[in-house]
Design a protein around this motif. Sequence first.
Motif, PDB file in Angstrom:
ATOM      1  N   HIS A  76       0.850  -1.140   0.003  1.00 51.72           N
ATOM      2  CA  HIS A  76       0.022   0.226   0.058  1.00 51.72           C
ATOM      3  C   HIS A  76       0.706   1.289  -0.058  1.00 51.72           C
ATOM      4  N   GLY A  77       2.178   1.078  -0.207  1.00 53.49           N
ATOM      5  CA  GLY A  77       3.191   2.086  -0.231  1.00 53.49           C
ATOM      6  C   GLY A  77       3.550   2.795   1.146  1.00 53.49           C
ATOM      7  N   PHE A  78       3.464   1.912   2.227  1.00 53.37           N
ATOM      8  CA  PHE A  78       4.212   2.118   3.416  1.00 53.37           C
ATOM      9  C   PHE A  78       5.108   1.297   3.689  1.00 53.37           C
ATOM     10  N   CYS A 133       1.905   1.499  -9.170  1.00 57.34           N
ATOM     11  CA  CYS A 133       3.114   1.398  -9.386  1.00 57.34           C
ATOM     12  C   CYS A 133       3.385   0.897 -10.606  1.00 57.34           C
ATOM     13  N   ALA A 134       2.789  -0.300 -10.954  1.00 52.08           N
ATOM     14  CA  ALA A 134       3.100  -1.006 -12.265  1.00 52.08           C
ATOM     15  C   ALA A 134       2.970   0.220 -13.452  1.00 52.08           C
ATOM     16  N   ASP A 135       2.379   1.130 -13.393  1.00 59.21           N
ATOM     17  CA  ASP A 135       1.843   2.198 -14.509  1.00 59.21           C
ATOM     18  C   ASP A 135       2.965   3.125 -14.303  1.00 59.21           C
ATOM     19  N   LEU A 136       3.462   3.309 -13.193  1.00 63.43           N
ATOM     20  CA  LEU A 136       4.720   4.434 -13.305  1.00 63.43           C
ATOM     21  C   LEU A 136       5.790   3.744 -13.511  1.00 63.43           C
ATOM     22  N   GLN A 137       5.980   2.372 -13.066  1.00 59.67           N
ATOM     23  CA  GLN A 137       6.932   1.764 -13.673  1.00 59.67           C
ATOM     24  C   GLN A 137       7.312   1.674 -15.097  1.00 59.67           C
ATOM     25  N   LYS A 138       6.084   1.616 -15.698  1.00 61.28           N
ATOM     26  CA  LYS A 138       6.360   1.603 -17.512  1.00 61.28           C
ATOM     27  C   LYS A 138       6.567   2.943 -17.936  1.00 61.28           C
ATOM     28  N   ILE A 139       6.179   4.088 -17.015  1.00 59.15           N
ATOM     29  CA  ILE A 139       6.227   5.359 -17.678  1.00 59.15           C
ATOM     30  C   ILE A 139       7.738   5.568 -17.299  1.00 59.15           C
ATOM     31  N   PHE A 140       8.396   5.284 -16.297  1.00 59.45           N
ATOM     32  CA  PHE A 140       9.772   5.270 -15.865  1.00 59.45           C
ATOM     33  C   PHE A 140      10.568   4.682 -16.869  1.00 59.45           C
ATOM     34  N   MET A 168      12.733   8.750 -10.205  1.00 58.78           N
ATOM     35  CA  MET A 168      11.366   9.336  -9.941  1.00 58.78           C
ATOM     36  C   MET A 168      10.918   8.815  -8.605  1.00 58.78           C
ATOM     37  N   SER A 169      10.091   9.670  -8.242  1.00 60.83           N
ATOM     38  CA  SER A 169       9.803   9.513  -6.915  1.00 60.83           C
ATOM     39  C   SER A 169       8.186  10.035  -6.837  1.00 60.83           C
ATOM     40  N   VAL A 170       7.214   9.350  -6.362  1.00 55.83           N
ATOM     41  CA  VAL A 170       5.918   9.539  -6.064  1.00 55.83           C
ATOM     42  C   VAL A 170       5.188   9.623  -4.805  1.00 55.83           C
ATOM     43  N   THR A 171       4.498  10.446  -4.172  1.00 56.63           N
ATOM     44  CA  THR A 171       3.906  10.474  -3.206  1.00 56.63           C
ATOM     45  C   THR A 171       2.560  10.805  -3.108  1.00 56.63           C
ATOM     46  N   THR A 172       1.638  10.187  -2.682  1.00 59.29           N
ATOM     47  CA  THR A 172       0.227  10.563  -2.743  1.00 59.29           C
ATOM     48  C   THR A 172      -0.185  11.446  -1.715  1.00 59.29           C
ATOM     49  N   VAL A 173      -1.637  12.092  -1.473  1.00 59.70           N
ATOM     50  CA  VAL A 173      -1.784  12.910  -0.569  1.00 59.70           C
ATOM     51  C   VAL A 173      -1.867  12.119   0.784  1.00 59.70           C
ATOM     52  N   ASP A 174      -2.062  10.766   0.823  1.00 55.69           N
ATOM     53  CA  ASP A 174      -2.037   9.967   1.996  1.00 55.69           C
ATOM     54  C   ASP A 174      -0.737   9.684   2.301  1.00 55.69           C
ATOM     55  N   GLY A 175       0.241   9.866   1.712  1.00 54.84           N
ATOM     56  CA  GLY A 175       1.539   9.433   2.218  1.00 54.84           C
ATOM     57  C   GLY A 175       2.087   8.141   1.478  1.00 54.84           C
ATOM     58  N   GLN A 176       1.274   7.736   0.552  1.00 52.57           N
ATOM     59  CA  GLN A 176       1.976   6.391   0.140  1.00 52.57           C
ATOM     60  C   GLN A 176       3.173   6.804  -0.751  1.00 52.57           C
ATOM     61  N   THR A 177       4.096   6.094  -0.996  1.00 57.59           N
ATOM     62  CA  THR A 177       5.361   6.319  -1.700  1.00 57.59           C
ATOM     63  C   THR A 177       5.929   5.382  -2.616  1.00 57.59           C
ATOM     64  N   VAL A 178       6.494   5.753  -3.784  1.00 60.82           N
ATOM     65  CA  VAL A 178       7.048   4.695  -4.431  1.00 60.82           C
ATOM     66  C   VAL A 178       8.463   5.367  -5.062  1.00 60.82           C
ATOM     67  N   HIS A 179       9.479   4.591  -5.235  1.00 62.24           N
ATOM     68  CA  HIS A 179      10.606   5.363  -5.909  1.00 62.24           C
ATOM     69  C   HIS A 179      11.068   4.492  -6.978  1.00 62.24           C
ATOM     70  N   PHE A 180      11.875   4.964  -8.043  1.00 64.00           N
ATOM     71  CA  PHE A 180      12.593   4.202  -9.092  1.00 64.00           C
ATOM     72  C   PHE A 180      13.849   5.097  -9.327  1.00 64.00           C
TER      73      PHE A 180
END
Length: 221
Positions: A76-78, A133-140, A168-180
């Motif tokens: 869930h990004g935590f 995350c899968a969509d972001l991975q493809k974009i990255f 690339m690093s993405v954080t949602t307004v709830d604080g979920q994060t993912v990095h590539f």
Amino acid sequence: MPKRHTSGGSVMTSPTPGAGPSPRHKKGKVTPEVRVTLPSAGSLCPDDLRKALASVDLTGDGFIDTDFFLETLTDHGFGGDNHLMKKTFHKIQKLRKQKISVDELYDLVHHNGVLLTKVLKGELVIPDFMSLCADLQKIFEDAAQNTDGSPADYIPQLANVDPDQFAMSVTTVDGQTVHFGNLLLSKPTTIRHCTHKVLCPRYPLLLRLIHSSRCTSCPPP
């Protein structure tokens, strides 16, 4: 009424005559007009958290598999590098490959109770974070194929940057994060010209939200 006029494309406000000094200019110092309103964490209902924790009791025996709980947080990004959940994550990580009671887990995580309740009840802004995350991975990966251009040589800090660094690093307004990408660098690197639109108007806000000791001040370009 204050008069509004433009200067260099920016909208400026002139103080009303006789109204006293502008709040931005006191004793020769300029105070940035930044108002910080952080989201409320809400109030924790202990029963809600206990019910949410019980939902990951897969066997119904009142005990929770710590590895499965950590996997749920990560999905869930935590994960362990998330600043909102780092302490909680590492507390539970010390109990890996164990099963602990709902009450024991509650004692470990109640300080993150509001956020954890949202995680376990599927109430996050992005409930299916793994799909994002899968969509972001493809974009990255698609963006990483573009190797055209070269570092700007008119700014020394940019001229010395390794052009192969890409992250690339993405954080949602709830604080979920993912990095590539190249996040763990052997030495500090500049972010000049990457974040002008975000940081320049809100740099004082940035310093209030993170430890200022971690920021290196430099003159504007």
